[in-house]
Design an enzyme around this catalytic site. Structure first.
Site, PDB file in Angstrom:
ATOM      1  N   ALA A  65       0.709  -1.122  -0.083  1.00  0.00           N
ATOM      2  CA  ALA A  65       0.054   0.116  -0.079  1.00  0.00           C
ATOM      3  C   ALA A  65       0.873   1.188   0.075  1.00  0.00           C
ATOM      4  O   ALA A  65       2.268   1.115   0.293  1.00  0.00           O
ATOM      5  CB  ALA A  65      -0.886  -0.200   1.298  1.00  0.00           C
ATOM      6  N   GLY A 109       0.512  -4.853   0.895  1.00  0.00           N
ATOM      7  CA  GLY A 109      -0.640  -4.782   0.101  1.00  0.00           C
ATOM      8  C   GLY A 109      -0.461  -5.495  -1.409  1.00  0.00           C
ATOM      9  O   GLY A 109      -1.333  -6.081  -1.882  1.00  0.00           O
ATOM     10  N   GLU A 112      -0.718  -9.202  -0.670  1.00  0.00           N
ATOM     11  CA  GLU A 112      -2.435  -9.377  -0.289  1.00  0.00           C
ATOM     12  C   GLU A 112      -2.887  -9.281  -1.787  1.00  0.00           C
ATOM     13  O   GLU A 112      -3.982 -10.041  -1.710  1.00  0.00           O
ATOM     14  CB  GLU A 112      -2.800  -8.420   0.483  1.00  0.00           C
ATOM     15  N   GLU A 132       4.450  -5.164   7.364  1.00  0.00           N
ATOM     16  CA  GLU A 132       3.650  -4.185   7.915  1.00  0.00           C
ATOM     17  C   GLU A 132       4.065  -3.845   9.339  1.00  0.00           C
ATOM     18  O   GLU A 132       4.055  -2.792   9.822  1.00  0.00           O
ATOM     19  CB  GLU A 132       2.012  -4.328   7.823  1.00  0.00           C
TER      20      GLU A 132
HETATM   21  N1  CO8 Z   1       4.658   3.126  -0.689  1.00  0.00           N
HETATM   22  C1  CO8 Z   1       5.175   4.278  -1.295  1.00  0.00           C
HETATM   23  N2  CO8 Z   1       6.194   4.449  -1.913  1.00  0.00           N
HETATM   24  C2  CO8 Z   1       6.889   3.235  -2.063  1.00  0.00           C
HETATM   25  C3  CO8 Z   1       6.646   1.960  -1.561  1.00  0.00           C
HETATM   26  C4  CO8 Z   1       5.307   2.181  -0.906  1.00  0.00           C
HETATM   27  N3  CO8 Z   1       4.943   0.731  -0.273  1.00  0.00           N
HETATM   28  N4  CO8 Z   1       7.683   1.245  -1.811  1.00  0.00           N
HETATM   29  C5  CO8 Z   1       8.501   2.000  -2.330  1.00  0.00           C
HETATM   30  N5  CO8 Z   1       8.101   3.095  -2.592  1.00  0.00           N
HETATM   31  C6  CO8 Z   1       9.098   4.186  -3.441  1.00  0.00           C
HETATM   32  C7  CO8 Z   1      10.157   4.602  -2.581  1.00  0.00           C
HETATM   33  O1  CO8 Z   1       9.644   5.401  -1.567  1.00  0.00           O
HETATM   34  C8  CO8 Z   1      11.086   5.203  -3.655  1.00  0.00           C
HETATM   35  O2  CO8 Z   1      10.643   6.460  -3.811  1.00  0.00           O
HETATM   36  P1  CO8 Z   1      11.774   7.604  -4.142  1.00  0.00           P
HETATM   37  O3  CO8 Z   1      12.592   7.407  -5.349  1.00  0.00           O
HETATM   38  O4  CO8 Z   1      10.982   8.699  -4.227  1.00  0.00           O
HETATM   39  O5  CO8 Z   1      12.480   7.596  -2.970  1.00  0.00           O
HETATM   40  C9  CO8 Z   1      10.879   4.422  -4.679  1.00  0.00           C
HETATM   41  O6  CO8 Z   1       9.515   3.440  -4.290  1.00  0.00           O
HETATM   42  C10 CO8 Z   1      11.744   3.145  -4.891  1.00  0.00           C
HETATM   43  O7  CO8 Z   1      12.025   2.431  -3.797  1.00  0.00           O
HETATM   44  P2  CO8 Z   1      13.251   2.052  -3.000  1.00  0.00           P
HETATM   45  O8  CO8 Z   1      14.407   3.303  -3.458  1.00  0.00           O
HETATM   46  O9  CO8 Z   1      12.994   1.887  -1.616  1.00  0.00           O
HETATM   47  O10 CO8 Z   1      13.764   0.848  -3.700  1.00  0.00           O
HETATM   48  P3  CO8 Z   1      14.758  -0.151  -3.339  1.00  0.00           P
HETATM   49  O11 CO8 Z   1      15.144  -1.203  -4.311  1.00  0.00           O
HETATM   50  O12 CO8 Z   1      15.857   0.496  -2.377  1.00  0.00           O
HETATM   51  O13 CO8 Z   1      13.840  -1.021  -2.057  1.00  0.00           O
HETATM   52  C11 CO8 Z   1      12.065  -2.038  -1.476  1.00  0.00           C
HETATM   53  C12 CO8 Z   1      12.791  -1.812  -2.661  1.00  0.00           C
HETATM   54  C13 CO8 Z   1      12.617  -3.103  -0.370  1.00  0.00           C
HETATM   55  C14 CO8 Z   1      10.813  -2.805  -1.779  1.00  0.00           C
HETATM   56  C15 CO8 Z   1      11.672  -0.681  -0.321  1.00  0.00           C
HETATM   57  O14 CO8 Z   1      11.232   0.007  -1.554  1.00  0.00           O
HETATM   58  C16 CO8 Z   1      10.424  -0.950   0.521  1.00  0.00           C
HETATM   59  O15 CO8 Z   1      10.862  -1.643   1.611  1.00  0.00           O
HETATM   60  N6  CO8 Z   1       9.299  -0.659   0.284  1.00  0.00           N
HETATM   61  C17 CO8 Z   1       8.223  -0.727   1.372  1.00  0.00           C
HETATM   62  C18 CO8 Z   1       7.617  -2.153   1.362  1.00  0.00           C
HETATM   63  C19 CO8 Z   1       6.587  -2.162   2.384  1.00  0.00           C
HETATM   64  O16 CO8 Z   1       6.936  -1.823   3.674  1.00  0.00           O
HETATM   65  N7  CO8 Z   1       5.270  -2.399   1.952  1.00  0.00           N
HETATM   66  C20 CO8 Z   1       4.283  -2.761   2.878  1.00  0.00           C
HETATM   67  C21 CO8 Z   1       3.453  -1.356   2.972  1.00  0.00           C
HETATM   68  S1  CO8 Z   1       2.121  -1.267   4.287  1.00  0.00           S
HETATM   69  C22 CO8 Z   1       0.774  -2.180   3.367  1.00  0.00           C
HETATM   70  O17 CO8 Z   1       1.012  -2.966   2.320  1.00  0.00           O
HETATM   71  C23 CO8 Z   1      -0.290  -2.209   4.449  1.00  0.00           C
HETATM   72  C24 CO8 Z   1      -1.339  -2.743   3.637  1.00  0.00           C
HETATM   73  C25 CO8 Z   1      -2.695  -2.722   4.513  1.00  0.00           C
HETATM   74  C26 CO8 Z   1      -3.282  -1.447   4.578  1.00  0.00           C
HETATM   75  C27 CO8 Z   1      -4.631  -1.637   4.971  1.00  0.00           C
HETATM   76  C28 CO8 Z   1      -5.152  -0.228   5.217  1.00  0.00           C
HETATM   77  C29 CO8 Z   1      -6.297  -0.224   6.139  1.00  0.00           C
END
Ligand code: CO8
Length: 258
Positions: A65, A109, A112, A132
């Site tokens: 998400a 997400g 999911e 998460e």
């Molecule tokens: N949301 C927003 N932006 C994101 C996300 C995300 N989930 N994942 C990556 N991005 C963005 C980064 O911020 C980055 O943007 P910018 O270039 O502007 O800094 C760009 O994508 C590229 O990402 P990275 O530079 O981090 O790329 P890496 O190759 O270094 O790392 C990863 C890749 C490991 C995937 C890393 O990006 C990461 O850890 N991302 C987050 C993963 C995460 O925690 N996902 C879970 C999110 S929470 C969720 O899904 C909850 C669902 C339930 C919600 C229900 C609500 C009721």
């Protein structure tokens, strides 16, 4: 509807939907949900389309998400908007079969969403996870429930409590995915499989999907009864008559979809 975050193409009877927010690794925000809901509703409503494939990019199916969108919301906003309820009430409500073709990250997400699909075909580069907990939250799009049903309590607890990633080989061993293919072959394999499903009698395909999903919703004696009723209903279709006649006459069936 013109889409900003997804690309939708029709390949004969197969709808291919590609998540298209490469700058944020296909993070799922409210617009993605709206657009995917619309695309799946149109797929469901179009008799020429019989199976769909949802995919992302080489690097990410979806990295979760959209954390930036969520970071701006208060608890009351999530509750009052019933944030992300549409993943269940709309996307998961799709009646025709669809496959998730996953390469790269399928996190939070993203994992999911892949699990909402009827099954997952993974590239050998795929990485699944429910991280998460590291953000101070827990899965909110069905992850704790679908993951547990798919891979069992021990592994689901391990994934949700450590937030670690599972590679494609482990995901196949754990039965999270139905098969793993080389990344270069992912889309071709998924589209070929979807075409195979699209060539089946369409009502039977929808009923098979419904029947398998029953296993997650109902107790065994109830679901076996409903399965039998579904089978009996299908015997009234023209495609059942054609399917059995085609077998006896040693030819391919020609389906009417009724
Ligand atoms: N949301 C927003 N932006 C994101 C996300 C995300 N989930 N994942 C990556 N991005 C963005 C980064 O911020 C980055 O943007 P910018 O270039 O502007 O800094 C760009 O994508 C590229 O990402 P990275 O530079 O981090 O790329 P890496 O190759 O270094 O790392 C990863 C890749 C490991 C995937 C890393 O990006 C990461 O850890 N991302 C987050 C993963 C995460 O925690 N996902 C879970 C999110 S929470 C969720 O899904 C909850 C669902 C339930 C919600 C229900 C609500 C009721």
């Amino acid at each position: 509807m013109v889409y900003d975050t997804i690309i939708v193409e029709q390949r004969d009877a197969v709808t291919l939907i590609t998540l298209n927010r490469p700058q944020v690794l296909n993070a799922l925000n409210t617009l993605v949900l709206e657009e995917l809901s619309d695309a799946f509703a149109k797929f469901d409503g179009n008799p020429s389309q019989r199976c769909a494939v949802l995919t992302g990019s080489e690097k990410a199916f979806a990295a979760g998400a959209d954390i930036k969108q969520m970071s701006e919301k208060a608890a009351a906003d999530f509750f009052l908007e019933d944030f992300f309820s549409g993943w269940q009430s709309k996307v998961a409500a799709t009646r025709k079969p669809w496959i998730a073709a996953v390469a790269g990250f399928a996190l939070g997400g993203g994992c999911e969403l892949a699990m909402i699909a009827d099954f997952i075909i993974a590239a050998d580069t795929a990485k699944f996870g429910q991280p998460e907990i590291k953000l101070g939250v827990a899965p909110g799009m069905g992850g704790s429930q679908r993951l547990t049903r798919a891979i069992g309590k021990a592994k689901a607890m391990d994934m949700c409590l450590t937030g670690r990633m599972m590679d494609a080989a482990e995901a196949e061993r754990a039965s999270l995915v139905s098969r793993v293919v080389p990344a270069a072959d992912l889309l071709e394999e998924a589209l070929k499989t979807a075409a195979q499903i699209a060539a089946m009698p369409p009502m039977a395909a929808m009923v098979n999907k419904e029947a398998v999903n029953l296993a997650f919703e109902t107790n065994l004696s109830q679901s076996i009864l409903i399965e039998r009723r579904l089978f009996q209903i299908l015997t009234a279709t023209e495609d059942k008559k054609e399917g059995m006649a085609a077998f006896v006459e040693k030819r391919q069936g020609v389906w009417k979809g009724r």
